[in-house]
Design an enzyme around this catalytic site. Structure first.
Site, short mmCIF file in Angstrom:
data_model
loop_
_atom_site.label_atom_id
_atom_site.label_comp_id
_atom_site.label_asym_id
_atom_site.label_seq_id
_atom_site.Cartn_x
_atom_site.Cartn_y
_atom_site.Cartn_z
N LYS A 109 0.94 -1.23 -0.04
CA LYS A 109 0.08 -0.20 0.15
C LYS A 109 0.81 1.39 0.01
CE LYS A 109 -4.55 0.60 0.37
NZ LYS A 109 -5.57 -0.54 -0.05
N1 GLU Z 1 -7.31 -0.13 -3.15
C1 GLU Z 1 -8.15 -1.00 -3.30
C2 GLU Z 1 -8.17 -2.04 -2.23
O1 GLU Z 1 -7.91 -1.47 -0.99
C3 GLU Z 1 -7.74 -1.99 -4.67
C4 GLU Z 1 -6.42 -2.27 -4.77
C5 GLU Z 1 -5.78 -2.94 -6.12
O2 GLU Z 1 -6.67 -2.91 -6.82
O3 GLU Z 1 -4.64 -3.28 -6.07
O4 GLU Z 1 -8.38 -3.33 -2.48
#
Ligand code: GLU
Length: 422
Positions: A109
């Site tokens: 993240k």
């Molecule tokens: N931000 C989204 C999540 O928390 C999508 C992450 C992604 O598609 O890599 O799952």
């Protein structure tokens, strides 16, 4: 109350839940020290020339939790209150989410400490490009693949993609997912997380002999996930009674006209506090969360279903569209009160699942139709729901514990079979 929220540590919360799941699921704890810690935490300082000629330096992060099951994967969040602990927790949840969904990714993240609404478009673009430049050595189509998250969208991904491609000397669409369709994005990606929330809800209802039609729903948060979930719930015949955004909440006992609200919110800068329609009343965030309904969908940030709220909710089920909305203390109360919670690492996995489909299309230079994407999403989520439900019956535990057990079994197995390097 203020004291409690500043003490809340999302990473500690995530570790506590993992420990409990390992206990309940009799999972070998030998690898836990590895699994609980991210592989790499990066902090970057990002100078940006502002429109008035001044220079501001912003803080950015990328936490890469695990790549044992595949490349690191996870979104980029822009938020003024972001912290390293939060990004760490979010990176752990990505690893667990991808394991639950059974897609070949690890977890990561990223984020920038900024309130994007205070920046002009030019400043935001400069900040996004500078952040991409700073983390470029860490990301790539087969190393770490960012995507949108809170306050970022397909436009943000277009800037990330272009910056990376410029540095790489060639178009590299597979470096990000959630990009515009015109730049190699997947059909169905934008609404995928919201769609997944509705799929999770209908799988849960089915298990209780119920259906979506006529189900009373409350949604906290009208960002990309909440707004798409609201629209899909509405079109499938559910009665969305209340929704909220940063400015406040609205409620209608006969069900809200979600199409009208979506059209209203499309104008940039519009807020729900200014929405007006027959039968609609304005209420507080707490009133919204504790309104009577069948399904409560927290679709905003972490730490919204606190102990206090958990004691007062009047829903039959909770389906977590946000990441980490429920604290461990609140979880206990909900369990005691017999309110099933469909956990984030399953309920909001639709986004990363369609991110995976996008990446597969990019690598193979293919484009798939929206219906194909949507039905593959439903297929994958149904399969992982069945896996979670069978662990619920195996251990008589909550859906959250079951989802964690499903994920941790896969992560521990992967650690064990590969062994410790060198
Ligand atoms: N931000 C989204 C999540 O928390 C999508 C992450 C992604 O598609 O890599 O799952």
């Amino acid at each position: 109350m203020a004291c409690k929220s500043t003490m809340y540590d999302p990473y500690e919360n995530a570790v506590k839940v993992m420990e409990e799941a390992m206990e309940i699921g009799h999972i070998n704890k030998a690898m836990f020290e590895i699994i609980k810690n991210p592989q790499r935490e990066t902090k970057v300082y990002l100078p940006v020339e502002m429109d008035d000629g001044s220079v501001k330096v912003f803080e950015g992060y990328r936490v890469q939790h695990s790549n044992i099951r595949g490349p690191f994967k996870g979104g980029i969040r822009f938020h003024q209150d972001i912290s390293l602990s939060e990004v760490k927790a979010l990176s752990v949840w990505m690893s667990l989410k991808c394991a639950v969904a059974n897609i070949p990714y690890g977890g990561a993240k990223g984020g920038i400490k900024v309130d994007p609404s205070t920046l002009s478009k030019r400043e935001l673009k400069a900040l996004t490009r500078r952040y991409t430049f700073a983390i470029a050595p860490l990301i790539g189509p087969d190393t770490d693949i960012p995507a949108p998250d809170v306050n970022t969208n397909s436009q943000t991904m277009a800037w990330v993609l272009d910056t990376y491609s410029q540095l790489n000397g060639k178009p590299t669409p597979g470096v990000v997912t959630g990009k515009p369709v015109e730049l190699g994005g997947s059909r169905g990606r934008n609404s995928a997380t919201g769609r997944g929330v509705v799929i999770s809800s209908s799988l849960l209802l089915k298990d209780y002999g119920k259906e979506l039609k006529g189900t009373k729903v409350i949604i906290q948060g009208m960002g990309n996930v909440g707004a798409n979930a609201a629209r899909i719930f509405y079109h499938r015949g559910a009665e969305v009674r209340g929704v909220s955004d940063v400015s406040g909440a609205i409620y209608c006992p006969d069900g809200l006209d979600i199409e009208d609200i979506s059209a209203f919110l499309e104008t940039p800068g519009s807020l729900l506090k200014d929405y007006d329609a027959k039968g609609v009343v304005h209420i507080t965030n707490k009133e919204l969360l504790t309104s009577e309904c069948d399904i409560l969908v927290p679709a905003a940030l972490e730490n919204t279903i606190t102990e206090e709220i958990a004691k007062e909710v009047r829903c039959k089920y909770i389906v977590e569209a946000a990441n980490g909305p429920t604290t461990t203390e609140a979880d206990l109360i909900l369990e005691e009160r017999g309110i099933p919670v469909i956990p984030d690492i399953f309920a909001n996995s639709g986004g990363v699942i369609v991110s995976y489909f996008e990446w597969v299309q990019n690598i193979q230079e293919l484009t798939w139709e929206r219906d194909q994407v949507n039905s593959m999403l439903e297929g994958l989520m149904t399969k992982s729901y069945r896996e979670i439900a069978s662990v619920v019956s195996e251990f008589g535990c909550t859906y959250r514990m079951a989802a964690y057990i499903v994920a941790l079994r896969k992560l521990v197995y992967a650690e064990e079979i590969k062994g410790i390097f060198p």
